[in-house]
Write a protein that holds these residues in place. Sequence first.
Motif, PDB file in Angstrom:
ATOM      1  N   HIS A 108       7.195  12.175  -6.095  1.00 52.86           N
ATOM      2  CA  HIS A 108       8.372  11.429  -5.621  1.00 52.86           C
ATOM      3  C   HIS A 108       7.971  10.558  -4.437  1.00 52.86           C
ATOM      4  N   ILE A 109       8.767   9.526  -4.211  1.00 50.89           N
ATOM      5  CA  ILE A 109       8.491   8.547  -3.158  1.00 50.89           C
ATOM      6  C   ILE A 109       9.326   8.865  -1.925  1.00 50.89           C
ATOM      7  N   MET A 129       0.846  -1.165   0.000  1.00 53.54           N
ATOM      8  CA  MET A 129       0.000   0.000   0.000  1.00 53.54           C
ATOM      9  C   MET A 129       0.893   1.229   0.000  1.00 53.54           C
ATOM     10  N   ILE A 130       0.397   2.277  -0.642  1.00 53.66           N
ATOM     11  CA  ILE A 130       1.127   3.542  -0.692  1.00 53.66           C
ATOM     12  C   ILE A 130       0.162   4.668  -0.346  1.00 53.66           C
ATOM     13  N   ASN A 131       0.628   5.611   0.419  1.00 53.23           N
ATOM     14  CA  ASN A 131      -0.165   6.793   0.769  1.00 53.23           C
ATOM     15  C   ASN A 131       0.100   7.876  -0.264  1.00 53.23           C
ATOM     16  N   LEU A 132      -0.954   8.515  -0.731  1.00 53.73           N
ATOM     17  CA  LEU A 132      -0.810   9.650  -1.637  1.00 53.73           C
ATOM     18  C   LEU A 132      -0.940  10.915  -0.809  1.00 53.73           C
ATOM     19  N   TRP A 139      -3.456  19.964  -4.279  1.00 54.70           N
ATOM     20  CA  TRP A 139      -4.814  19.417  -4.219  1.00 54.70           C
ATOM     21  C   TRP A 139      -5.801  20.361  -4.893  1.00 54.70           C
ATOM     22  N   GLU A 140      -5.713  21.649  -4.627  1.00 54.56           N
ATOM     23  CA  GLU A 140      -6.619  22.618  -5.253  1.00 54.56           C
ATOM     24  C   GLU A 140      -6.471  22.594  -6.774  1.00 54.56           C
ATOM     25  N   ILE A 158       4.575  11.749  -2.682  1.00 54.71           N
ATOM     26  CA  ILE A 158       4.270  13.166  -2.614  1.00 54.71           C
ATOM     27  C   ILE A 158       3.904  13.587  -4.033  1.00 54.71           C
ATOM     28  N   VAL A 159       2.641  13.897  -4.241  1.00 48.50           N
ATOM     29  CA  VAL A 159       2.118  14.156  -5.582  1.00 48.50           C
ATOM     30  C   VAL A 159       2.430  15.589  -5.999  1.00 48.50           C
ATOM     31  N   HIS A 160       2.922  15.721  -7.242  1.00 53.11           N
ATOM     32  CA  HIS A 160       3.209  17.034  -7.822  1.00 53.11           C
ATOM     33  C   HIS A 160       2.213  17.389  -8.925  1.00 53.11           C
ATOM     34  N   ARG A 161       1.810  16.375  -9.718  1.00 54.68           N
ATOM     35  CA  ARG A 161       0.911  16.600 -10.852  1.00 54.68           C
ATOM     36  C   ARG A 161      -0.030  15.415 -11.005  1.00 54.68           C
ATOM     37  N   ALA A 162      -1.194  15.684 -11.595  1.00 56.78           N
ATOM     38  CA  ALA A 162      -2.160  14.628 -11.905  1.00 56.78           C
ATOM     39  C   ALA A 162      -2.666  14.838 -13.325  1.00 56.78           C
TER      40      ALA A 162
END
Length: 60
Positions: A29-30, A1-4, A11-12, A40-44
């Motif tokens: 990056h992880i 499992m990985i936490n986003l 997020w906004e 750690i999310v930078h883009r979606a």
Amino acid sequence: MINLVFSPPVWERTREVVLGAPAVLLEGHIERDRGSVNMIVHRAHALAGPARAHQPGRFR
């Protein structure tokens, strides 16, 4: 499992894509710490999905 993990500004900026797309490609990056794995999310980015949603129980 990985936490986003989304910072408030990320997020906004990406909320509509993450909640509205049938599939999403996330860039970031992880980080690993004491057994936890976080991205750690930078883009979606929305990925192409089916033109209409699957309707359970409706077979042809």
